[in-house]
Design an enzyme around this catalytic site. Structure first.
Site, PDB file in Angstrom:
ATOM      1  N   GLY A 106      23.167  38.579  40.102  1.00 14.99           N
ATOM      2  CA  GLY A 106      22.173  38.978  39.113  1.00 14.99           C
ATOM      3  C   GLY A 106      21.631  37.770  38.373  1.00 14.99           C
ATOM      4  CE  LYS A 278      29.872  41.822  45.947  1.00 12.74           C
ATOM      5  NZ  LYS A 278      30.196  41.455  44.583  1.00 12.74           N
ATOM      6  CG  HIS A 302      31.955  40.452  40.208  1.00 14.06           C
ATOM      7  ND1 HIS A 302      31.495  41.668  40.595  1.00 14.06           N
ATOM      8  CD2 HIS A 302      30.951  39.886  39.495  1.00 14.06           C
ATOM      9  CE1 HIS A 302      30.269  41.850  40.122  1.00 14.06           C
ATOM     10  NE2 HIS A 302      29.909  40.773  39.461  1.00 14.06           N
ATOM     11  N   GLY A 335      35.045  32.194  47.023  1.00 14.83           N
ATOM     12  CA  GLY A 335      35.510  30.840  47.329  1.00 14.83           C
ATOM     13  C   GLY A 335      35.007  30.250  48.626  1.00 14.83           C
ATOM     14  NE  ARG A 357      30.873  30.731  40.706  1.00 13.04           N
ATOM     15  CZ  ARG A 357      31.788  31.695  40.770  1.00 13.04           C
ATOM     16  NH1 ARG A 357      32.319  32.027  41.948  1.00 13.04           N
ATOM     17  NH2 ARG A 357      32.165  32.333  39.675  1.00 13.04           N
TER      18      ARG A 357
HETATM   19  C1  LIG Z   1      26.063  34.030  39.161  1.00 12.38           C
HETATM   20  C2  LIG Z   1      26.706  35.213  39.812  1.00 12.38           C
HETATM   21  C3  LIG Z   1      26.176  36.473  39.614  1.00 12.38           C
HETATM   22  C4  LIG Z   1      26.754  37.590  40.244  1.00 12.38           C
HETATM   23  N1  LIG Z   1      26.168  38.823  40.090  1.00 12.38           N
HETATM   24  C5  LIG Z   1      26.643  39.874  40.822  1.00 12.38           C
HETATM   25  C6  LIG Z   1      25.939  41.110  40.828  1.00 12.38           C
HETATM   26  O1  LIG Z   1      24.906  41.268  40.192  1.00 12.38           O
HETATM   27  N2  LIG Z   1      26.456  42.128  41.569  1.00 12.38           N
HETATM   28  C7  LIG Z   1      27.613  41.986  42.314  1.00 12.38           C
HETATM   29  O2  LIG Z   1      28.046  42.933  42.974  1.00 12.38           O
HETATM   30  N3  LIG Z   1      28.263  40.806  42.346  1.00 12.38           N
HETATM   31  C8  LIG Z   1      27.813  39.748  41.640  1.00 12.38           C
HETATM   32  N4  LIG Z   1      28.448  38.537  41.717  1.00 12.38           N
HETATM   33  C9  LIG Z   1      29.609  38.378  42.618  1.00 12.38           C
HETATM   34  C10 LIG Z   1      29.127  37.956  44.017  1.00 12.38           C
HETATM   35  O3  LIG Z   1      28.485  39.020  44.669  1.00 12.38           O
HETATM   36  C11 LIG Z   1      30.288  37.484  44.921  1.00 12.38           C
HETATM   37  O4  LIG Z   1      31.246  38.501  45.023  1.00 12.38           O
HETATM   38  C12 LIG Z   1      30.943  36.205  44.437  1.00 12.38           C
HETATM   39  O5  LIG Z   1      29.971  35.307  43.960  1.00 12.38           O
HETATM   40  C13 LIG Z   1      31.721  35.563  45.574  1.00 12.38           C
HETATM   41  O6  LIG Z   1      32.347  34.395  45.176  1.00 12.38           O
HETATM   42  P1  LIG Z   1      31.728  32.918  45.424  1.00 12.38           P
HETATM   43  O7  LIG Z   1      30.685  32.721  44.366  1.00 12.38           O
HETATM   44  O8  LIG Z   1      32.904  32.038  45.251  1.00 12.38           O
HETATM   45  O9  LIG Z   1      31.154  32.908  46.826  1.00 12.38           O
HETATM   46  C14 LIG Z   1      27.907  37.426  41.065  1.00 12.38           C
HETATM   47  C15 LIG Z   1      28.427  36.137  41.249  1.00 12.38           C
HETATM   48  C16 LIG Z   1      27.836  35.037  40.649  1.00 12.38           C
HETATM   49  C17 LIG Z   1      28.413  33.669  40.906  1.00 12.38           C
END
Ligand SMILES: Cc1cc2nc3c(=O)[nH]c(=O)nc-3n(C[C@H](O)[C@H](O)[C@H](O)COP(=O)(O)O)c2cc1C
Length: 414
Positions: A106, A278, A302, A335, A357
């Protein structure tokens, strides 16, 4: 902020000279996702970086998500024909360039103007799905027009039933191929580092404003376009709450704390295309999800942003796979920063992974080209390591090529 090193690289670099990641704008020089991250850290102000990076509480979950990968080591085969290698895999019955989907995130508009469309373009060009968040900033109908896009929609349930009904109707009409229902965010994570960049009422602190002024490229774009709006849900928000910080606060306040398996069943019966749950991290929930009629499960925390001191998805992948067998698709998130991380997740039973990320670093660094660059970097690393491992296709991966670090040296089992 100094770019972190992963647990693996900390080991590798112990006796090396002091090293730096590449922070320039020439994508041809990017060797690793960490280079894109270093560039993102250079360009983005602290307010934005803390939103991107911060985990919940003491960030123990965030830490675990990287650490979990470091616990596995490969046992490569040699003398195998590795001349033709491919990272392709079928996702929902269609070939994807890599077993990966771009995770829903988001507020992407904080990073760049039209960031959701940029993520979609990067994904489409490369050949993987893009999951658009309920809290995204570009209208789903516009994102859906990106040529060649495999567009999935992520749903946060908030407000009354008529809201999710309408969002599903629009997602279907916009051509979304799958629905991803996020289950672990009805109570917003306690992201204290991100909070420290803002005042009690939600606006930026004076220190954050001064810091933003020291990042002129970001600041000029923010002044030109203004703060992003939640384009997909704006109509549901009361007129006097539609400012950026106010709407985020309002939506959070409208998330029912009693979301349940009954809601999953109602949403399942309303959405006729493939559906994922999820944010699962408990094996009993995995069992219930398997029996709930969904097509797939996305394990994860998340990105360490919700619960502190949680396990990582990688920790529960193997038993989760045993529970679901081949009956539903099993994805993981959390990760993923290197091609080897994807191989490890697949070896533990994942059909595919989500990138949060890693692709956002690419987006911050260079827009849609940066997103594609992050994906290409992951693929290049995967292809190289597959060659080192002695496997030419992902279907040829077998569990015996990986062992837990504490099981080294390896004993002869029988
Ligand atoms: C900046 C940011 C915003 C996120 N917003 C959402 C979201 O709106 N909906 C959701 O289901 N997950 C959200 N997530 C979780 C991601 O979908 C995902 O599960 C997570 O980033 C995975 O980890 P990683 O960043 O290490 O790859 C968000 C993650 C980040 C870093």
């Amino acid at each position: 902020m100094t770019p972190m090193t992963s647990p693996e690289s900390a080991a590798r670099f112990r006796h090396s000279p002091r090293r730096q990641y590449y922070r320039g704008g020439n994508l041809d020089r990017v060797r690793a996702v960490e280079d894109l991250r270093a560039r993102a850290h250079k360009l983005m102000p602290r307010l934005v970086l803390e939103y991107l990076e911060a985990g919940a509480g003491s960030e123990a979950t965030l830490d675990r998500e990287r650490e979990a990968f470091a616990e596995w080591r490969f046992l490569p085969h040699t003398l195998v024909d590795e001349s033709h290698r491919s990272t392709e895999r079928e996702l929902l019955g269609r070939t994807a360039a890599m077993p990966l989907a771009i995770a829903p995130t988001g507020l992407n508009g904080l990073f760049r103007y039209h960031a959701d469309t940029m993520l979609a373009k990067g994904a489409a060009r490369f050949g993987v799905p893009f999951i658009q968040s309920t809290m995204s900033n570009d209208p789903m109908e516009e994102v859906g027009k990106v040529p060649g896009l495999r567009h999935w929609w992520q749903l946060y349930v908030f407000g009354g039933e008529e809201i999710w009904q309408e969002l599903l109707r629009r997602a279907d009409a916009a051509g979304c191929e799958a629905l991803v229902l996020t289950t672990n965010s009805q109570i917003f994570g306690d992201r204290e580092w991100s909070d420290r960049t803002r005042t009690a009422t939600g606006g930026p602190t004076l220190a954050s404003i001064f810091d933003a002024a020291r990042h002129p490229r970001w600041m000029v774009a923010a002044l030109r376009h203004g703060l992003p709006r939640f384009a997909n849900v704006l109509d549901f928000i009361p007129k006097d709450q539609r400012g950026f910080f106010e709407s985020a606060h309002w939506i959070r306040s409208q998330m029912p704390r009693d979301l349940s398996w009954n809601d999953v069943a109602r949403i399942r019966s309303r959405w006729k295309k493939p559906m994922f749950l999820k944010g699962l991290l408990n094996l009993e929930d995995v069992r219930r999800a398997r029996d709930s009629g969904v097509d797939g499960i996305m394990l994860g925390s998340h990105g360490g942003r919700q619960m502190d001191w949680a396990a990582s998805a990688l920790d529960i992948l193997a038993p989760a796979r045993e529970i679901v067998g081949e009956s539903v698709a099993l994805y993981m998130s959390g990760g993923i920063r290197h091609g080897t991380d994807i191989l490890k997740a697949l070896l533990l039973g994942a059909d595919a992974v989500l990138s949060g990320r890693a692709t956002l670093y690419g987006l911050c660094a260079a827009g849609a080209d940066g997103v594609t660059c992050a994906l290409e970097t992951l693929r290049r690393q995967m292809l190289n390591e597959m060659g080192q491992l002695g496997v030419s296709s992902l279907d040829a991966l077998s569990a015996e090529v990986m062992v837990r670090r504490e099981k080294l040296p390896v004993a002869l089992a029988s």
